[in-house]
Scaffold this motif. Structure first.
Motif, mmCIF file in Angstrom:
data_model
loop_
_atom_site.group_PDB
_atom_site.id
_atom_site.type_symbol
_atom_site.label_atom_id
_atom_site.label_comp_id
_atom_site.label_asym_id
_atom_site.label_seq_id
_atom_site.Cartn_x
_atom_site.Cartn_y
_atom_site.Cartn_z
ATOM 1 N N LEU A 26 3.016 7.290 1.374
ATOM 2 C CA LEU A 26 1.947 6.529 2.014
ATOM 3 C C LEU A 26 0.829 7.418 2.543
ATOM 4 C CD1 LEU A 26 0.996 3.756 3.262
ATOM 5 C CD2 LEU A 26 2.302 4.437 5.303
ATOM 6 N N ALA A 27 -0.390 6.890 2.461
ATOM 7 C CA ALA A 27 -1.545 7.431 3.181
ATOM 8 C C ALA A 27 -2.175 6.262 3.935
ATOM 9 C CB ALA A 27 -2.566 8.037 2.226
ATOM 10 N N THR A 28 -2.809 6.553 5.055
ATOM 11 C CA THR A 28 -3.487 5.520 5.827
ATOM 12 C C THR A 28 -4.965 5.853 5.953
ATOM 13 O OG1 THR A 28 -3.071 6.623 7.938
ATOM 14 C CG2 THR A 28 -1.417 5.022 7.207
ATOM 15 N N ALA A 29 -5.766 4.791 6.079
ATOM 16 C CA ALA A 29 -7.201 4.917 6.330
ATOM 17 C C ALA A 29 -7.500 3.941 7.461
ATOM 18 C CB ALA A 29 -8.004 4.580 5.082
ATOM 19 N N GLU A 30 -7.732 4.458 8.653
ATOM 20 C CA GLU A 30 -7.840 3.608 9.834
ATOM 21 C C GLU A 30 -9.191 3.752 10.512
ATOM 22 O OE1 GLU A 30 -4.180 3.444 12.335
ATOM 23 O OE2 GLU A 30 -3.657 5.245 11.181
ATOM 24 N N ALA A 70 -11.859 -0.730 -0.406
ATOM 25 C CA ALA A 70 -12.428 0.570 -0.791
ATOM 26 C C ALA A 70 -11.840 1.710 0.044
ATOM 27 C CB ALA A 70 -13.948 0.534 -0.655
ATOM 28 N N MET A 71 -11.566 1.441 1.309
ATOM 29 C CA MET A 71 -10.946 2.462 2.158
ATOM 30 C C MET A 71 -9.544 2.806 1.660
ATOM 31 S SD MET A 71 -12.139 1.121 5.949
ATOM 32 C CE MET A 71 -10.942 2.152 6.835
ATOM 33 N N ALA A 72 -8.744 1.793 1.348
ATOM 34 C CA ALA A 72 -7.384 2.048 0.859
ATOM 35 C C ALA A 72 -7.429 2.796 -0.472
ATOM 36 C CB ALA A 72 -6.619 0.735 0.728
ATOM 37 N N GLY A 111 -9.847 4.720 -1.507
ATOM 38 C CA GLY A 111 -10.324 6.066 -1.213
ATOM 39 C C GLY A 111 -9.236 6.955 -0.647
ATOM 40 N N ALA A 112 -8.374 6.381 0.173
ATOM 41 C CA ALA A 112 -7.241 7.157 0.708
ATOM 42 C C ALA A 112 -6.319 7.596 -0.422
ATOM 43 C CB ALA A 112 -6.488 6.339 1.746
ATOM 44 N N LEU A 113 -6.116 6.727 -1.400
ATOM 45 C CA LEU A 113 -5.292 7.103 -2.558
ATOM 46 C C LEU A 113 -5.937 8.248 -3.337
ATOM 47 C CD1 LEU A 113 -4.070 3.758 -4.170
ATOM 48 C CD2 LEU A 113 -2.703 5.469 -2.961
ATOM 49 N N ARG A 114 -7.234 8.133 -3.594
ATOM 50 C CA ARG A 114 -7.945 9.160 -4.381
ATOM 51 C C ARG A 114 -7.954 10.516 -3.690
ATOM 52 N NH1 ARG A 114 -11.571 5.047 -5.085
ATOM 53 N NH2 ARG A 114 -12.929 5.874 -3.463
ATOM 54 N N ASN A 115 -7.943 10.506 -2.372
ATOM 55 C CA ASN A 115 -8.116 11.745 -1.613
ATOM 56 C C ASN A 115 -6.830 12.211 -0.937
ATOM 57 O OD1 ASN A 115 -11.122 12.383 -1.764
ATOM 58 N ND2 ASN A 115 -11.085 10.189 -1.351
ATOM 59 N N SER A 116 -5.699 11.818 -1.504
ATOM 60 C CA SER A 116 -4.403 12.230 -0.966
ATOM 61 C C SER A 116 -3.416 12.383 -2.108
ATOM 62 C CB SER A 116 -3.889 11.174 0.025
ATOM 63 O OG SER A 116 -3.497 9.993 -0.677
ATOM 64 N N ASN A 117 -2.185 12.688 -1.744
ATOM 65 C CA ASN A 117 -1.094 12.766 -2.714
ATOM 66 C C ASN A 117 -0.211 11.528 -2.624
ATOM 67 O OD1 ASN A 117 -1.719 15.393 -3.769
ATOM 68 N ND2 ASN A 117 -1.064 16.205 -1.789
ATOM 69 N N ALA A 118 -0.749 10.451 -2.093
ATOM 70 C CA ALA A 118 0.016 9.226 -1.877
ATOM 71 C C ALA A 118 0.014 8.337 -3.113
ATOM 72 C CB ALA A 118 -0.559 8.462 -0.688
ATOM 73 N N SER A 119 1.008 7.456 -3.159
ATOM 74 C CA SER A 119 1.093 6.456 -4.227
ATOM 75 C C SER A 119 0.768 5.064 -3.703
ATOM 76 C CB SER A 119 2.491 6.472 -4.849
ATOM 77 O OG SER A 119 3.486 6.282 -3.852
ATOM 78 N N VAL A 120 0.704 4.908 -2.391
ATOM 79 C CA VAL A 120 0.344 3.642 -1.754
ATOM 80 C C VAL A 120 -0.469 3.968 -0.507
ATOM 81 C CG1 VAL A 120 2.505 3.475 -0.421
ATOM 82 C CG2 VAL A 120 1.219 1.402 -0.934
ATOM 83 N N ALA A 121 -1.434 3.107 -0.197
ATOM 84 C CA ALA A 121 -2.263 3.334 0.989
ATOM 85 C C ALA A 121 -2.511 2.015 1.694
ATOM 86 C CB ALA A 121 -3.596 3.965 0.600
ATOM 87 N N LEU A 122 -2.748 2.121 2.984
ATOM 88 C CA LEU A 122 -3.160 0.954 3.759
ATOM 89 C C LEU A 122 -4.385 1.313 4.567
ATOM 90 C CD1 LEU A 122 -2.474 1.079 7.058
ATOM 91 C CD2 LEU A 122 -0.160 0.791 6.235
ATOM 92 N N SER A 123 -5.176 0.276 4.881
ATOM 93 C CA SER A 123 -6.393 0.503 5.658
ATOM 94 C C SER A 123 -6.573 -0.596 6.700
ATOM 95 C CB SER A 123 -7.617 0.551 4.747
ATOM 96 O OG SER A 123 -7.827 -0.707 4.130
ATOM 97 N N THR A 124 -7.290 -0.225 7.760
ATOM 98 C CA THR A 124 -7.663 -1.171 8.815
ATOM 99 C C THR A 124 -9.118 -0.928 9.184
ATOM 100 O OG1 THR A 124 -7.020 0.320 10.630
ATOM 101 C CG2 THR A 124 -5.323 -1.197 9.798
ATOM 102 N N THR A 125 -9.868 -1.999 9.334
ATOM 103 C CA THR A 125 -11.238 -1.905 9.815
ATOM 104 C C THR A 125 -11.551 -3.186 10.565
ATOM 105 O OG1 THR A 125 -13.556 -1.501 9.227
ATOM 106 C CG2 THR A 125 -12.237 -2.698 7.600
#
Length: 165
Positions: A28-32, A89-91, A93-107
């Motif tokens: 997981l990666a997060t974009a908060e 787009a945030m989620a 982007g978190a995938l593109r800029n990390s080594n994660a296979s799943v991402a979540l975002s909050t705004t």
């Protein structure tokens, strides 16, 4: 729900997410934004989360969303930073800029100020993404700033569990 119950509830959700991610070999990666790293904190409260959590981006300003997550300025201008489109787009982007296979975002708008027409205080948009799928939601939470943020962290983790299950 008391603060202690909320903390335990969020801890349990983060632990459950970790179990599912680890069992399925996902990271997981997060974009908060409005949660200010609250989801990442909940996750890193779990011992051993290093095996299923790569990184978290706290992108509070529009500029940081654009610079760190490659959210297009035009998307923010068209829909606003608190939108399902930007959450997606945030989620991604978190995938593109990390080594994660799943991402979540909050705004969102945690308050007490920041409301705009059609987006009252408590409006929060969420995104969950993998390489092949994106899901977004928009909710409006009641309560003060702390309550909105806690509910947002809880919902982000609940959504993650539904998304990866």
């Amino acid at each position: 729900m008391t603060t202690e119950q909320t903390t335990n509830d969020i801890f349990d959700l983060a632990a459950s997410a970790g179990q599912v991610l680890q069992a399925t070999g996902q990271v997981l990666a997060t974009a908060e934004s409005c949660t200010g790293g609250g989801v990442s904190q909940a996750i890193t409260d779990i011992a051993g989360s290093t095996s299923w959590f790569d990184c978290g981006f706290v992108v509070y300003s529009n500029a940081s969303k654009t610079e760190l997550l490659e959210v297009p300025d035009a998307l923010i201008a068209q829909f606003g930073s608190v939108s399902e489109e930007v959450a997606a787009a945030m989620a991604q982007g978190a995938l593109r800029n990390s080594n994660a296979s799943v991402a979540l975002s909050t705004t969102g708008i945690a308050g007490p100020t920041g409301a705009v027409p059609g987006k009252p205080v408590g409006t929060v948009c969420f995104g969950w993404a993998t390489k092949n799928a994106v899901h977004t939601e928009r909710l409006v939470f009641a309560g003060d700033r702390l309550a909105v943020r806690e509910q947002s962290v809880r919902h982000a983790l609940q959504g993650l569990l539904r998304f990866v299950a």
